[in-house]
Design an enzyme around this catalytic site. Sequence first.
Site, PDB file in Angstrom:
ATOM      1  N   LYS A 183       0.867  -1.183   0.000  1.00 11.84           N
ATOM      2  CA  LYS A 183       0.000   0.000   0.000  1.00 11.84           C
ATOM      3  C   LYS A 183       0.906   1.236   0.000  1.00 11.84           C
ATOM      4  O   LYS A 183       1.465   1.617   1.022  1.00 11.84           O
ATOM      5  CB  LYS A 183      -0.901   0.039   1.231  1.00 11.84           C
ATOM      6  CG  LYS A 183      -2.004   1.084   1.045  1.00 11.84           C
ATOM      7  CD  LYS A 183      -2.435   1.763   2.311  1.00 11.84           C
ATOM      8  CE  LYS A 183      -1.628   2.945   2.691  1.00 11.84           C
ATOM      9  NZ  LYS A 183      -1.676   4.110   1.803  1.00 11.84           N
ATOM     10  N   GLU A 186      -1.019   7.322  -0.329  1.00  9.50           N
ATOM     11  CA  GLU A 186      -2.137   7.686  -1.211  1.00  9.50           C
ATOM     12  C   GLU A 186      -1.821   8.885  -2.091  1.00  9.50           C
ATOM     13  O   GLU A 186      -2.462   9.097  -3.112  1.00  9.50           O
ATOM     14  CB  GLU A 186      -3.418   7.944  -0.399  1.00  9.50           C
ATOM     15  CG  GLU A 186      -3.305   8.954   0.736  1.00  9.50           C
ATOM     16  CD  GLU A 186      -2.831   8.330   2.050  1.00  9.50           C
ATOM     17  OE1 GLU A 186      -1.932   7.477   2.022  1.00  9.50           O
ATOM     18  OE2 GLU A 186      -3.359   8.719   3.109  1.00  9.50           O
ATOM     19  N   GLY A 236       6.954   5.109   7.793  1.00 10.10           N
ATOM     20  CA  GLY A 236       6.134   6.317   7.849  1.00 10.10           C
ATOM     21  C   GLY A 236       6.363   7.026   9.165  1.00 10.10           C
ATOM     22  O   GLY A 236       7.389   6.831   9.825  1.00 10.10           O
ATOM     23  N   GLY A 237       5.397   7.827   9.563  1.00  7.29           N
ATOM     24  CA  GLY A 237       5.546   8.640  10.765  1.00  7.29           C
ATOM     25  C   GLY A 237       5.283   7.848  12.047  1.00  7.29           C
ATOM     26  O   GLY A 237       4.683   6.765  12.026  1.00  7.29           O
ATOM     27  N   GLY A 241       2.756   4.760  12.757  1.00  8.52           N
ATOM     28  CA  GLY A 241       3.478   3.530  13.094  1.00  8.52           C
ATOM     29  C   GLY A 241       2.972   2.900  14.375  1.00  8.52           C
ATOM     30  O   GLY A 241       2.833   1.672  14.467  1.00  8.52           O
ATOM     31  N   GLU A 258       9.730   1.403  10.409  1.00  3.16           N
ATOM     32  CA  GLU A 258      10.778   2.381  10.066  1.00  3.16           C
ATOM     33  C   GLU A 258      10.133   3.749  10.186  1.00  3.16           C
ATOM     34  O   GLU A 258       9.349   4.144   9.323  1.00  3.16           O
ATOM     35  CB  GLU A 258      11.263   2.158   8.627  1.00  3.16           C
ATOM     36  CG  GLU A 258      11.930   0.825   8.401  1.00  3.16           C
ATOM     37  CD  GLU A 258      13.259   0.688   9.116  1.00  3.16           C
ATOM     38  OE1 GLU A 258      13.909   1.732   9.365  1.00  3.16           O
ATOM     39  OE2 GLU A 258      13.631  -0.441   9.450  1.00  3.16           O
ATOM     40  N   CYS A 297      13.833  11.070   5.986  1.00  6.76           N
ATOM     41  CA  CYS A 297      13.767  10.592   7.370  1.00  6.76           C
ATOM     42  C   CYS A 297      15.089  10.813   8.099  1.00  6.76           C
ATOM     43  O   CYS A 297      15.107  11.067   9.297  1.00  6.76           O
ATOM     44  CB  CYS A 297      13.369   9.127   7.405  1.00  6.76           C
ATOM     45  SG  CYS A 297      14.420   8.089   6.377  1.00  6.76           S
ATOM     46  N   GLU A 400       9.807  15.949  14.677  1.00  9.37           N
ATOM     47  CA  GLU A 400      10.234  15.867  13.280  1.00  9.37           C
ATOM     48  C   GLU A 400       9.425  16.859  12.436  1.00  9.37           C
ATOM     49  O   GLU A 400       8.200  16.769  12.378  1.00  9.37           O
ATOM     50  CB  GLU A 400      10.009  14.441  12.768  1.00  9.37           C
ATOM     51  CG  GLU A 400      10.534  14.231  11.371  1.00  9.37           C
ATOM     52  CD  GLU A 400      10.204  12.842  10.827  1.00  9.37           C
ATOM     53  OE1 GLU A 400       9.046  12.403  10.970  1.00  9.37           O
ATOM     54  OE2 GLU A 400      11.106  12.220  10.241  1.00  9.37           O
TER      55      GLU A 400
HETATM   56  P1  NAD Z   1       2.527   8.555   7.322  1.00 11.02           P
HETATM   57  O1  NAD Z   1       2.755   7.848   8.587  1.00 11.02           O
HETATM   58  O2  NAD Z   1       1.525   9.626   7.253  1.00 11.02           O
HETATM   59  O3  NAD Z   1       2.117   7.518   6.178  1.00 11.02           O
HETATM   60  C1  NAD Z   1       2.929   6.410   5.832  1.00 11.02           C
HETATM   61  C2  NAD Z   1       2.048   5.333   5.224  1.00 11.02           C
HETATM   62  O4  NAD Z   1       1.208   4.832   6.250  1.00 11.02           O
HETATM   63  C3  NAD Z   1       1.124   5.826   4.134  1.00 11.02           C
HETATM   64  O5  NAD Z   1       1.010   4.839   3.139  1.00 11.02           O
HETATM   65  C4  NAD Z   1      -0.188   6.026   4.864  1.00 11.02           C
HETATM   66  O6  NAD Z   1      -1.310   5.951   4.037  1.00 11.02           O
HETATM   67  C5  NAD Z   1      -0.141   4.872   5.835  1.00 11.02           C
HETATM   68  N1  NAD Z   1      -0.962   5.024   7.036  1.00 11.02           N
HETATM   69  C6  NAD Z   1      -1.349   6.158   7.657  1.00 11.02           C
HETATM   70  N2  NAD Z   1      -2.104   5.872   8.730  1.00 11.02           N
HETATM   71  C7  NAD Z   1      -2.176   4.522   8.807  1.00 11.02           C
HETATM   72  C8  NAD Z   1      -2.814   3.614   9.698  1.00 11.02           C
HETATM   73  N3  NAD Z   1      -3.545   4.034  10.739  1.00 11.02           N
HETATM   74  N4  NAD Z   1      -2.673   2.294   9.477  1.00 11.02           N
HETATM   75  C9  NAD Z   1      -1.941   1.845   8.442  1.00 11.02           C
HETATM   76  N5  NAD Z   1      -1.333   2.652   7.551  1.00 11.02           N
HETATM   77  C10 NAD Z   1      -1.448   3.984   7.732  1.00 11.02           C
HETATM   78  O7  NAD Z   1       3.967   9.048   6.838  1.00 11.02           O
HETATM   79  P2  NAD Z   1       4.293   9.946   5.572  1.00 11.02           P
HETATM   80  O8  NAD Z   1       3.881  11.334   5.907  1.00 11.02           O
HETATM   81  O9  NAD Z   1       3.794   9.294   4.335  1.00 11.02           O
HETATM   82  O10 NAD Z   1       5.888   9.831   5.528  1.00 11.02           O
HETATM   83  C11 NAD Z   1       6.728  10.617   6.262  1.00 11.02           C
HETATM   84  C12 NAD Z   1       7.235   9.863   7.471  1.00 11.02           C
HETATM   85  O11 NAD Z   1       7.908   8.685   7.047  1.00 11.02           O
HETATM   86  C13 NAD Z   1       8.268  10.652   8.245  1.00 11.02           C
HETATM   87  O12 NAD Z   1       8.018  10.529   9.614  1.00 11.02           O
HETATM   88  C14 NAD Z   1       9.577   9.982   7.876  1.00 11.02           C
HETATM   89  O13 NAD Z   1      10.596  10.150   8.815  1.00 11.02           O
HETATM   90  C15 NAD Z   1       9.145   8.566   7.730  1.00 11.02           C
HETATM   91  N6  NAD Z   1      10.115   7.814   6.945  1.00 11.02           N
HETATM   92  C16 NAD Z   1      10.951   6.955   7.600  1.00 11.02           C
HETATM   93  C17 NAD Z   1      11.921   6.254   6.883  1.00 11.02           C
HETATM   94  C18 NAD Z   1      12.874   5.320   7.572  1.00 11.02           C
HETATM   95  O14 NAD Z   1      13.622   4.645   6.901  1.00 11.02           O
HETATM   96  N7  NAD Z   1      12.888   5.244   8.896  1.00 11.02           N
HETATM   97  C19 NAD Z   1      12.015   6.430   5.499  1.00 11.02           C
HETATM   98  C20 NAD Z   1      11.144   7.312   4.868  1.00 11.02           C
HETATM   99  C21 NAD Z   1      10.191   8.001   5.605  1.00 11.02           C
END
Ligand code: NAD
Length: 506
Positions: A183, A186, A236-237, A241, A258, A297, A400
């Site tokens: 997934k 979006e 993701g965030g 997470g 991550e 990140c 962040e």
């Molecule tokens: P986000 O957490 O908003 O979204 C990440 C993904 O999770 C998206 O596909 C989103 O649709 C999905 N998502 C959101 N809520 C969810 C839920 N309740 N259940 C399941 N899935 C859900 O993050 P973002 O804004 O897309 O990305 C930025 C974040 O990603 C930053 O915090 C960044 O540091 C982190 N990031 C970390 C790494 C790493 O290697 N540690 C790499 C890239 C990005």
Amino acid sequence: MADRTERHAQATIHAGGEWLEAISGETREILDPADARPFAVVAEGDEKDAERAVAAARHAFDQGPWPHTPVTERAALLRRVADLLVRDREELGLLESRDAGKTAEEGRVDIDCVADAFRYFADLVAAEAPGRVVDAGSPDIHSVVVHEPVGVCALITPWNYPLLQASWKIAPALAAGNTFVVKPSEITPMTTIALIGLLAEAGLPAGVANIVTGPGHTVGARLAEHPDVDLVSFTGGLASGTKVAQAAAPTVKKVALELGGKNPNVVFADACATEEGFDTAVDQALNAAFIHSGQVCSAGSRLIVEEPVRERFVAELARRAQKIRLGRGTADGVECGPLVSAQQRAKVEAYVASALAEGGVLRCGGKRPQPSPERPESGWFYEPTVLDACHREMKVVREEVFGPVLTVETFRTEDEAVRLANDTEYGLAGAVWSADTAKARRVAARLRHGTVWINDFHPYLPQAEWGGFGKSGTGRELGPAGLAEYRETKHVYENLAPKPVRWFAG
Ligand code: NAD
């Protein structure tokens, strides 16, 4: 790739080998961050689409050939995927640039790194011994530890490095013999959709690779909790997470997270003792903080600089930050693109406002740039921003930002540098700059971060694990541990001369 999007623009869900529209018929426009205009329409999947894809992945795992395909054939397929990525590099790089707002060159580099990830995991599994024979202390016992695929993997990815983050999951998942549902974010799904097409072209059996485009709170949440999913790997965030970890807990599936970072870049004065050293440390601090408009990140968003060089360092950094050319990622000479969304820019603006209210001193940026032909007013641009006189009580130092905002803190002793660098709930990455090798290594050894650079910032190697300490996550991507995430370990203990045990007398 073009074929699918032209014929069925909205059929971006792939389940069981079929390109499908959302069951609900809902769609979403994908916007170009440089001008906020839609350039694609995708299916807006929901829980039902997630369930359909999980069923396909489950069937392909339980009945299909992939988990039992010889490892040499799996590796060969991964290498074919790498070749297809190289073939489509230009097209995919541009698509990534348009989707995520990064420069076209960054997009192309991303695709190279994606191909490298496929090659790395192909080589890793191809070179492995089939199992580890354990000496059980008896010639009658044959004991061997083998690794098997986990099963159905849910792979949830962010928008900043859409295809790269997906590849760090998809390549090891496939190398290990799993099936998956990915997934993508979006708002940036386009290159991941394209990759699913390339996997089919490379000959991956139907149902092994599935994708559901759609929001996190519906599609992502359903994947995380689904009882037929054996592993969820999330990038993701922190807030999302932790929800994923909670959703996954009742089914006790494997979880890899991550998450974000608040990454220190520690600069000792001795690194700046020569003009060349000074220029290198400033240049790399600029790169650490502002590449991809800081939406990285591992961005070096906290500059922690030794007092004697602070003023000169920050002045030069701000001078150069002001000269960074902002614009549409595909325009000639542009060095930084826009932020990914209006929401992301609003978040960045709120952090800068809070920093100024808490006593931060603006050295440059802090506003939207003047519009220009390569930088339309409708695009989500924001100037590289340097905030001086920062300290850990400030929200902008603790949380962040994920944008082009660099905070400056000052230290006087080595211990203070280490304390500041570790003073974060995150622990993804950090750097130390010093001309004194022993000191640099001493400090690096004390940093509580998953990646530590000495006299560098940002490079990673597919062979070396990537991941975070603290709230930056659990588990690792890349390297042998990045493959191990996608495996179960099984001990097979074979008695070649079985006899009664006679523990019970009767
Ligand atoms: P986000 O957490 O908003 O979204 C990440 C993904 O999770 C998206 O596909 C989103 O649709 C999905 N998502 C959101 N809520 C969810 C839920 N309740 N259940 C399941 N899935 C859900 O993050 P973002 O804004 O897309 O990305 C930025 C974040 O990603 C930053 O915090 C960044 O540091 C982190 N990031 C970390 C790494 C790493 O290697 N540690 C790499 C890239 C990005």
